[in-house]
Design a protein around this motif. Structure first.
Motif, PDB file in Angstrom:
ATOM      1  N   UNK A 112       0.786  -1.213   0.086  1.00 55.40           N
ATOM      2  CA  UNK A 112      -0.286   0.127  -0.332  1.00 55.40           C
ATOM      3  C   UNK A 112       1.095   1.492   0.228  1.00 55.40           C
ATOM      4  N   UNK A 113       0.243   2.361  -0.362  1.00 55.98           N
ATOM      5  CA  UNK A 113       1.272   3.228  -0.374  1.00 55.98           C
ATOM      6  C   UNK A 113       0.280   4.505  -0.513  1.00 55.98           C
ATOM      7  N   UNK A 114       0.017   5.623   0.247  1.00 51.75           N
ATOM      8  CA  UNK A 114      -0.700   7.138   0.446  1.00 51.75           C
ATOM      9  C   UNK A 114      -0.202   7.769   0.084  1.00 51.75           C
ATOM     10  N   UNK A 115      -0.470   8.565  -1.267  1.00 49.52           N
ATOM     11  CA  UNK A 115      -0.032   9.869  -2.184  1.00 49.52           C
ATOM     12  C   UNK A 115      -1.222  11.290  -1.897  1.00 49.52           C
ATOM     13  N   UNK A 116      -0.678  12.374  -1.922  1.00 48.62           N
ATOM     14  CA  UNK A 116      -1.142  13.434  -2.441  1.00 48.62           C
ATOM     15  C   UNK A 116      -1.394  13.444  -3.942  1.00 48.62           C
TER      16      UNK A 116
END
Length: 192
Positions: A112-116
């Motif tokens: 998983x990865x969270x980006x703007x």
């Protein structure tokens, strides 16, 4: 001895239920399986490609909606949750004297990865893993196949919960700090 009026006896159980509910609500009790997702991650897009199991992707979306998150397309969202590299593994963890598998371990993993929306990483690519062991019985193959399938679904749901738990600490302050740190590192990289 004075007797308690009938209507007071009839109200005793509902009053106790209301009191118990108020007590649990006041102490921060939450049903298991739901996690607090910060409102600062609104609106959020979930980038879950077709190569990942559909049930897993749906579980993530459902749990986010239960957490009060407004899910939108990547083009209109402020944040993007990227899910990649879903892997399922099944290995024998114990064998019988006849060299047959007596126990298996199922392991599921996702990145998983969270980006703007501007592709600034808030949570770097992180591998999440869950596993479960079950006994195998050669004399009851169909039942064990059903048990394995149920375990696979449970593991997918557990991974979805882990994704949400990773999002839980993302308050506005943490998001702003991560963006500021990223911008500072970019300025230092661009400086001669």
């Amino acid at each position: 001895m004075a007797s308690v009026p009938f209507f007071l006896k009839a109200l005793r159980l509902p009053l106790l239920a209301i009191l118990a509910t108020a007590t649990l609500a006041g102490c921060g009790f939450q049903l298991r399986g739901t996690s607090p997702v910060p409102a600062s991650l609104q609106p959020l897009a979930v980038d879950c490609p077709e190569s990942l199991p559909g049930r897993f992707c749906q579980s993530v979306r459902d749990q986010l909606r239960l957490g009060g998150i407004d899910l939108q397309d990547a083009s209109s969202a402020d944040y993007v949750l990227r899910l990649r590299s879903y892997q399922q593994d099944r290995r024998a963890s114990a064998i019988t004297a006849q060299a047959a598998a007596a126990e298996y371990i199922l392991r599921h993993q996702v990145t998983m990865e969270l980006l703007t929306a501007d592709r600034i990483p808030l949570i770097a690519a992180t591998d999440l893993t869950t596993s479960e062991t079950y006994r195998y019985d050669e004399t009851n193959v169909l039942a064990k196949q059903r048990e394995e399938e149920e375990l696979r679904q449970q593991l997918g749901d557990r991974l979805a919960q882990q994704v949400l738990f990773r999002l839980a600490p993302m308050t506005r302050e943490r998001i702003d700090a991560a963006i500021a740190e990223y911008e500072t590192s970019q300025k230092q990289a661009d400086a001669p």
